[in-house]
Design an enzyme around this catalytic site. Structure first.
Site, PDB file in Angstrom:
ATOM      1  N   GLN A  20      34.576 -13.894  -0.090  1.00 43.35           N
ATOM      2  CA  GLN A  20      33.190 -13.555  -0.415  1.00 43.35           C
ATOM      3  C   GLN A  20      33.090 -12.213  -1.132  1.00 43.35           C
ATOM      4  O   GLN A  20      32.325 -12.062  -2.098  1.00 43.35           O
ATOM      5  CB  GLN A  20      32.351 -13.517   0.872  1.00 43.35           C
ATOM      6  CG  GLN A  20      30.872 -13.254   0.641  1.00 43.35           C
ATOM      7  CD  GLN A  20      30.084 -13.325   1.946  1.00 43.35           C
ATOM      8  OE1 GLN A  20      30.633 -13.561   3.015  1.00 43.35           O
ATOM      9  NE2 GLN A  20      28.787 -13.124   1.868  1.00 43.35           N
TER      10      GLN A  20
ATOM     11  N   THR B  86      30.216 -25.801   7.515  1.00 38.91           N
ATOM     12  CA  THR B  86      29.097 -25.320   8.320  1.00 38.91           C
ATOM     13  C   THR B  86      28.978 -26.265   9.507  1.00 38.91           C
ATOM     14  O   THR B  86      28.887 -27.476   9.317  1.00 38.91           O
ATOM     15  CB  THR B  86      27.779 -25.321   7.523  1.00 38.91           C
ATOM     16  OG1 THR B  86      27.916 -24.472   6.380  1.00 38.91           O
ATOM     17  CG2 THR B  86      26.618 -24.850   8.375  1.00 38.91           C
TER      18      THR B  86
ATOM     19  N   GLU C  77      29.159 -17.201  11.861  1.00 36.30           N
ATOM     20  CA  GLU C  77      27.808 -16.643  11.768  1.00 36.30           C
ATOM     21  C   GLU C  77      26.905 -17.406  12.735  1.00 36.30           C
ATOM     22  O   GLU C  77      26.760 -18.626  12.626  1.00 36.30           O
ATOM     23  CB  GLU C  77      27.262 -16.724  10.343  1.00 36.30           C
ATOM     24  CG  GLU C  77      27.946 -15.756   9.398  1.00 36.30           C
ATOM     25  CD  GLU C  77      27.291 -15.682   8.025  1.00 36.30           C
ATOM     26  OE1 GLU C  77      27.562 -14.705   7.307  1.00 36.30           O
ATOM     27  OE2 GLU C  77      26.522 -16.588   7.684  1.00 36.30           O
TER      28      GLU C  77
ATOM     29  N   ARG D 106      35.266 -13.706   4.564  1.00 37.13           N
ATOM     30  CA  ARG D 106      34.727 -12.443   4.052  1.00 37.13           C
ATOM     31  C   ARG D 106      35.526 -11.893   2.872  1.00 37.13           C
ATOM     32  O   ARG D 106      34.943 -11.272   1.965  1.00 37.13           O
ATOM     33  CB  ARG D 106      34.696 -11.405   5.177  1.00 37.13           C
ATOM     34  CG  ARG D 106      33.866 -11.807   6.387  1.00 37.13           C
ATOM     35  CD  ARG D 106      32.421 -12.039   6.044  1.00 37.13           C
ATOM     36  NE  ARG D 106      31.618 -12.293   7.249  1.00 37.13           N
ATOM     37  CZ  ARG D 106      30.347 -12.636   7.237  1.00 37.13           C
ATOM     38  NH1 ARG D 106      29.716 -12.772   6.073  1.00 37.13           N
ATOM     39  NH2 ARG D 106      29.687 -12.853   8.359  1.00 37.13           N
TER      40      ARG D 106
ATOM     41  N   LYS E 144      31.740 -19.826   1.543  1.00 38.67           N
ATOM     42  CA  LYS E 144      30.803 -20.460   2.475  1.00 38.67           C
ATOM     43  C   LYS E 144      30.849 -21.980   2.444  1.00 38.67           C
ATOM     44  O   LYS E 144      30.502 -22.625   3.434  1.00 38.67           O
ATOM     45  CB  LYS E 144      29.377 -20.022   2.133  1.00 38.67           C
ATOM     46  CG  LYS E 144      29.105 -18.542   2.254  1.00 38.67           C
ATOM     47  CD  LYS E 144      28.731 -18.172   3.663  1.00 38.67           C
ATOM     48  CE  LYS E 144      28.178 -16.754   3.714  1.00 38.67           C
ATOM     49  NZ  LYS E 144      27.713 -16.390   5.059  1.00 38.67           N
TER      50      LYS E 144
ATOM     51  N   ASP F 295      20.355 -21.669   3.143  1.00 35.24           N
ATOM     52  CA  ASP F 295      20.649 -20.671   4.166  1.00 35.24           C
ATOM     53  C   ASP F 295      19.903 -19.380   3.838  1.00 35.24           C
ATOM     54  O   ASP F 295      20.076 -18.807   2.760  1.00 35.24           O
ATOM     55  CB  ASP F 295      22.158 -20.416   4.212  1.00 35.24           C
ATOM     56  CG  ASP F 295      22.567 -19.636   5.451  1.00 35.24           C
ATOM     57  OD1 ASP F 295      21.820 -19.658   6.444  1.00 35.24           O
ATOM     58  OD2 ASP F 295      23.640 -19.016   5.427  1.00 35.24           O
TER      59      ASP F 295
ATOM     60  N   GLU G  68      23.606 -18.710  13.902  1.00 36.65           N
ATOM     61  CA  GLU G  68      22.337 -19.006  13.237  1.00 36.65           C
ATOM     62  C   GLU G  68      21.585 -20.108  13.972  1.00 36.65           C
ATOM     63  O   GLU G  68      22.145 -20.831  14.801  1.00 36.65           O
ATOM     64  CB  GLU G  68      22.578 -19.451  11.783  1.00 36.65           C
ATOM     65  CG  GLU G  68      23.393 -18.462  10.971  1.00 36.65           C
ATOM     66  CD  GLU G  68      23.385 -18.757   9.483  1.00 36.65           C
ATOM     67  OE1 GLU G  68      22.422 -19.406   9.014  1.00 36.65           O
ATOM     68  OE2 GLU G  68      24.335 -18.335   8.791  1.00 36.65           O
TER      69      GLU G  68
ATOM     70  N   ASP H  62      27.541 -20.909  10.197  1.00 35.87           N
ATOM     71  CA  ASP H  62      27.882 -20.924   8.773  1.00 35.87           C
ATOM     72  C   ASP H  62      29.168 -20.107   8.593  1.00 35.87           C
ATOM     73  O   ASP H  62      29.134 -18.921   8.265  1.00 35.87           O
ATOM     74  CB  ASP H  62      26.742 -20.356   7.946  1.00 35.87           C
ATOM     75  CG  ASP H  62      26.864 -20.709   6.473  1.00 35.87           C
ATOM     76  OD1 ASP H  62      27.351 -21.809   6.172  1.00 35.87           O
ATOM     77  OD2 ASP H  62      26.467 -19.888   5.632  1.00 35.87           O
TER      78      ASP H  62
ATOM     79  N   GLU I  64      30.002  -7.653  11.656  1.00 35.16           N
ATOM     80  CA  GLU I  64      29.192  -6.601  12.271  1.00 35.16           C
ATOM     81  C   GLU I  64      29.827  -6.052  13.547  1.00 35.16           C
ATOM     82  O   GLU I  64      29.880  -4.837  13.757  1.00 35.16           O
ATOM     83  CB  GLU I  64      27.801  -7.142  12.603  1.00 35.16           C
ATOM     84  CG  GLU I  64      26.935  -7.449  11.408  1.00 35.16           C
ATOM     85  CD  GLU I  64      25.586  -7.998  11.847  1.00 35.16           C
ATOM     86  OE1 GLU I  64      24.715  -7.188  12.217  1.00 35.16           O
ATOM     87  OE2 GLU I  64      25.423  -9.232  11.861  1.00 35.16           O
TER      88      GLU I  64
ATOM     89  N   HIS J 110      20.703  -7.663  10.735  1.00 37.24           N
ATOM     90  CA  HIS J 110      21.930  -8.084  10.050  1.00 37.24           C
ATOM     91  C   HIS J 110      21.969  -7.503   8.637  1.00 37.24           C
ATOM     92  O   HIS J 110      23.005  -6.973   8.198  1.00 37.24           O
ATOM     93  CB  HIS J 110      21.995  -9.609  10.001  1.00 37.24           C
ATOM     94  CG  HIS J 110      23.142 -10.154   9.220  1.00 37.24           C
ATOM     95  ND1 HIS J 110      24.455  -9.957   9.580  1.00 37.24           N
ATOM     96  CD2 HIS J 110      23.178 -10.891   8.075  1.00 37.24           C
ATOM     97  CE1 HIS J 110      25.255 -10.547   8.709  1.00 37.24           C
ATOM     98  NE2 HIS J 110      24.505 -11.123   7.784  1.00 37.24           N
TER      99      HIS J 110
END
Length: 404
Positions: free
Chosen positions: A223, A240, A182, A220, A236, A115, A184, A216, A347, A122
């Site tokens: 993380q 996915t 996420e 948070r 993570k 990834d 992607e 993905d 975000e 971002h």
């Protein structure tokens, strides 16, 4: 690659649903996938055409697309042209299976997953949240940043996602409270390279067999506690999601754009004079738990990515790392310059400080149990037919009970 008769907007299929202007899978697309019909339990390779699937047993062997991805790029292009001719209006009609009567499976046996972190928007936004005085680390404009993910937890669209558990801080263990998506784009690789033989930038796209949508999922709060010094792990590796159809670069050929200009000189091995970017519109739709309708919460474009897929492939192999048919790379979160372009809740809600207001006046800072996230993608340009990437969907289930 070049635009040819397979991109002709006047070309029509004998499959009527493929001729609708809003169709994701017109004859100009022809993405590949693996399906299981309700009347037959065997996985089969097929091509999407309108609302139907053409079984490719006469063209491709096996129950996954790995063998297809071993083919040189020229042979993959030849197959696309042959399928286009077989499905063109006036050609012999063949038996089809309705997509509504099929279960879509993972298209590839994925050996490795990497990834990337290719959106500068971002990277800047996340940096401003956690390092306001130094948001963009000094290596970002020089090197495509990436981490190695977990291939065993990649699932196909529609698979429910269990809220993960892990350490949330010193002495704390439990279910993640800050669960995020996420947005992607993934790319399947093949045929790949031998050990110690890098893939030059001029040849990199020959090793991209096709793209998909990718989510993905990220915890948070897990993380934040674990990512230093080696990066994400449990935050993570729990899941996915990918969309089931592999859209070829040939189908995306009319939608090429230049990569955004870099203000720091790119090292020669990553320098590309080609238009290696793609203008793919990407949207995120959220259906809150208990709601009947989904709400679009963001829209961005893949054209805003700082690093191109070709550069990711070349950098991945510059030290001799071998890529194998069916390996998957991902772009990292796709975000743009405006708030509506932000590709994750971290975000959009600015780390939870600015809750997202939905149309029914409910709000979200992060995902709640029962929420469903759907990613969609498509390409449009005057003079060409719309090309869709389909949908990548997942609903959040409550965490399993765990001992503290």
């Amino acid at each position: 690659m070049a635009i040819d008769e397979t991109h002709d907007p006047a070309r029509r299929s004998w499959v009527e649903s493929a001729n609708r202007p809003d169709c994701d899978f017109p004859i100009q697309n022809l993405p590949l996938g693996v399906f299981r019909a309700r009347t037959d339990p065997r996985p089969r390779v097929g091509v999407a055409i309108g609302d139907f699937i053409l079984d490719l047993r006469d063209w491709l062997a096996g129950e996954r697309l790995n063998e297809y991805m071993t083919l040189p790029a020229g042979q993959r292009r030849d197959l696309r042209r042959e399928l286009s001719n077989a499905l063109t209006e006036g050609s012999r009609r063949r038996d089809l299976v309705a997509q509504a009567n099929c279960e879509m499976l993972l298209p590839v046996a994925i050996g490795d997953y990497t990834d990337f972190y290719a959106s500068i928007h971002h990277a800047m936004n996340v940096g401003k949240m956690f390092r306001p005085d130094n948001p963009l680390l000094p290596n970002y404009k020089h090197i495509p940043i990436a981490y190695h993910g977990r291939a065993s937890s990649i699932v196909v669209s529609g698979t429910a996602i269990r809220r993960p558990v892990g350490q949330l801080g010193e002495g704390r263990f439990g279910s993640a409270k800050e669960l995020d998506y996420e947005l992607e784009v993934g790319a399947f690789l093949g045929p790949g390279n031998n050990m110690a033989q890098p893939i030059p930038i001029a040849e990199a796209e020959q090793h991209i067999a096709g793209v998909c949508l990718l989510n993905d999922w990220s915890a948070r709060d897990i993380q934040r506690w674990e990512y230093q010094p080696l990066g994400p792990f449990l935050s993570k590796n729990f899941a996915t999601s990918i969309s089931p159809w592999v859209v070829t670069l040939e189908a995306l050929e009319p939608f090429r754009v230049p990569v955004p200009e870099h203000d720091v000189a790119t090292l020669p091995y990553l320098d590309t004079r080609q238009t290696n970017g793609f203008e793919i519109t990407l949207e995120v739709w959220l259906r809150p738990a208990g709601a009947e309708q989904s709400v679009r919460i963001s829209r961005g474009s893949f054209k805003d990515m700082y690093w191109a897929l070709a550069q990711m492939v070349t950098h991945h192999t510059c030290n001799g790392c071998p890529l194998r048919p069916g390996d998957l790379i991902a772009s990292g979160t796709v975000s743009g310059p405006e708030k509506e372009n932000r590709g994750c809740l971290l975000e959009l809600t600015w780390k939870g400080s600015d809750p997202l207001k939905l149309s029914d006046e409910t709000t979200r800072t992060f995902l709640e149990d029962g929420d469903e996230v759907a990613l969609t993608g498509y390409c449009t340009r005057e003079g060409f037919v719309r090309i869709g990437l389909g949908t990548c969907r997942g609903v959040i289930l409550a965490a399993l009970d765990s001992a503290n």
